[in-house]
Design an enzyme around this catalytic site. Structure first.
Site, PDB file in Angstrom:
ATOM      1  N   CYS A 125       2.258  45.122  37.392  1.00 52.18           N
ATOM      2  CA  CYS A 125       2.024  45.085  35.944  1.00 52.18           C
ATOM      3  C   CYS A 125       3.357  44.768  35.299  1.00 52.18           C
ATOM      4  CB  CYS A 125       1.482  46.414  35.438  1.00 52.18           C
ATOM      5  SG  CYS A 125       1.295  46.486  33.626  1.00 52.18           S
ATOM      6  N   ASP A 147       0.274  37.147  27.475  1.00 51.74           N
ATOM      7  CA  ASP A 147       0.044  38.497  27.982  1.00 51.74           C
ATOM      8  C   ASP A 147      -0.912  39.202  27.036  1.00 51.74           C
ATOM      9  OD1 ASP A 147       0.575  40.729  29.813  1.00 51.74           O
ATOM     10  OD2 ASP A 147       1.524  41.668  28.095  1.00 51.74           O
ATOM     11  N   SER A 148      -1.550  40.242  27.537  1.00 57.23           N
ATOM     12  CA  SER A 148      -2.440  41.021  26.679  1.00 57.23           C
ATOM     13  C   SER A 148      -1.680  41.755  25.591  1.00 57.23           C
ATOM     14  CB  SER A 148      -3.237  42.022  27.524  1.00 57.23           C
ATOM     15  OG  SER A 148      -2.361  42.907  28.188  1.00 57.23           O
ATOM     16  N   CYS A 165       0.475  38.319  32.964  1.00 57.79           N
ATOM     17  CA  CYS A 165      -0.357  39.519  32.878  1.00 57.79           C
ATOM     18  C   CYS A 165      -1.122  39.619  34.184  1.00 57.79           C
ATOM     19  CB  CYS A 165      -1.324  39.392  31.700  1.00 57.79           C
ATOM     20  SG  CYS A 165      -2.555  40.709  31.563  1.00 57.79           S
ATOM     21  N   HIS A 190       4.456  45.441  32.504  1.00 59.02           N
ATOM     22  CA  HIS A 190       5.028  46.544  31.720  1.00 59.02           C
ATOM     23  C   HIS A 190       5.955  47.418  32.559  1.00 59.02           C
ATOM     24  CE1 HIS A 190       1.807  45.643  28.874  1.00 59.02           C
ATOM     25  NE2 HIS A 190       2.275  46.540  28.027  1.00 59.02           N
ATOM     26  N   GLU A 198       3.906  51.403  25.856  1.00 60.69           N
ATOM     27  CA  GLU A 198       3.650  50.761  24.568  1.00 60.69           C
ATOM     28  C   GLU A 198       3.823  51.733  23.399  1.00 60.69           C
ATOM     29  OE1 GLU A 198       0.366  48.134  24.233  1.00 60.69           O
ATOM     30  OE2 GLU A 198       1.362  46.734  25.602  1.00 60.69           O
TER      31      GLU A 198
END
Length: 281
Positions: A193, A11-12, A74, A195, A159
């Site tokens: 996404c 993942d990024s 991702c 996240h 994040e």
């Protein structure tokens, strides 16, 4: 894990840990290596060319660590790099390796979650602008109408550990309202996404009760299990000791401090010093 082969999870940054958590719960017997390219995150606003280059570098790093199979956990990387890697790199340079993404498994089953045949997709600018979900869903369910909404503030909120605070409500409501303004008959929303599962309580609270919210963590885990059952030649290569390693191209201490939010338990990572640009953070 010298001389052992693992499933690579890329993942990024942190979001892929939500998928990784479900994969480990579903398939605890395998060895895994997780790589977060935190030094160059977020990927969402980068060009196709940049994301392709970053993703390929990280995939090749995981190959070098002994991963015959890599999951791009991702959406942005899956949208902008997966097809090119599968078609233009693997057959010629890594014919015995495989790279899978998160978009196709979601597109394959989304039709089971809508009665109105109208769904929403919420993701980063990169994922939305790629129109990958529009194309993939149309392959499996051409009768479904898809409305899209980019949510550029959601990843930074998560994040920076601000997603549970009241300040996040404004941006959750803003993007949900913008999506529903495009189609008020939506009855299912795909969180495109990895996240975004951390925002599900706030997203659900912002939605009418009849709209379901579809995260990707369990979808990808189930898809991987089916893939390994079907592709025994890949499955046989994976070491089965139930062992996981974590790497980041950024600062390991900073990564570890936030990773538990996504993975659900404390982890200890190492620096992936051979990823290009990893020392530029």
């Amino acid at each position: 894990m010298k001389n052992k082969q693992a499933i690579g999870i890329f993942d990024s940054g942190y979001g892929g840990l939500t998928v990784f958590k479900s994969i480990v719960q579903k398939l605890p017997q395998y060895n895994y290596i997780y790589l977060g390219d935190n030094a160059r995150a977020p990927y969402g606003d980068h060009s196709f060319e940049t994301i392709y280059q970053y993703t390929l570098e990280c995939v090749e790093w995981l190959f070098a660590q002994g991963c015959p199979l890599v999951i791009l956990a991702c959406n942005t990387a899956s949208a902008k790099a997966l097809r090119s890697i599968q078609q233009n790199v693997l057959p010629f340079k890594y014919p015995n390796h495989r790279v899978l993404g998160v978009i196709r498994p979601t597109a394959e089953i989304v039709g089971d979650f809508t009665e109105s045949k109208r769904i929403g997709v919420m993701g980063t600018r990169g994922t939305i602008n790629s129109e990958s979900y529009l194309m993939e869903i149309n392959k499996f369910f051409p009768e479904i109408n898809v409305a899209q909404q980019s949510c550029p503030m959601w990843v930074p909120l998560i994040e920076n550990d601000e997603h549970l605070h009241e300040g996040a409500d404004y941006f959750v409501n803003k993007y949900v309202d913008q999506l529903l303004a495009k189609d008020d008959e939506i009855d299912c929303i795909v969180l495109a996404c990895t996240h975004y599962p951390l925002l599900i309580p706030k997203i659900v609270a912002a939605l009418p009760a009849h709209i379901s919210v579809l995260g990707q963590d369990d979808i990808v885990a189930n898809s991987l299990a089916l893939y390994l059952e079907k592709h025994t030649e890949i499955e046989a290569k994976i070491s089965k000791e139930g062992y996981s390693q974590f790497f980041t191209s950024g600062d390991p201490q900073a990564f570890d401090a936030s990773a538990s939010i996504f993975f659900g338990k404390e982890i200890v990572s190492s620096h992936a010093s051979y990823v290009k640009g990893a020392d530029e953070d």
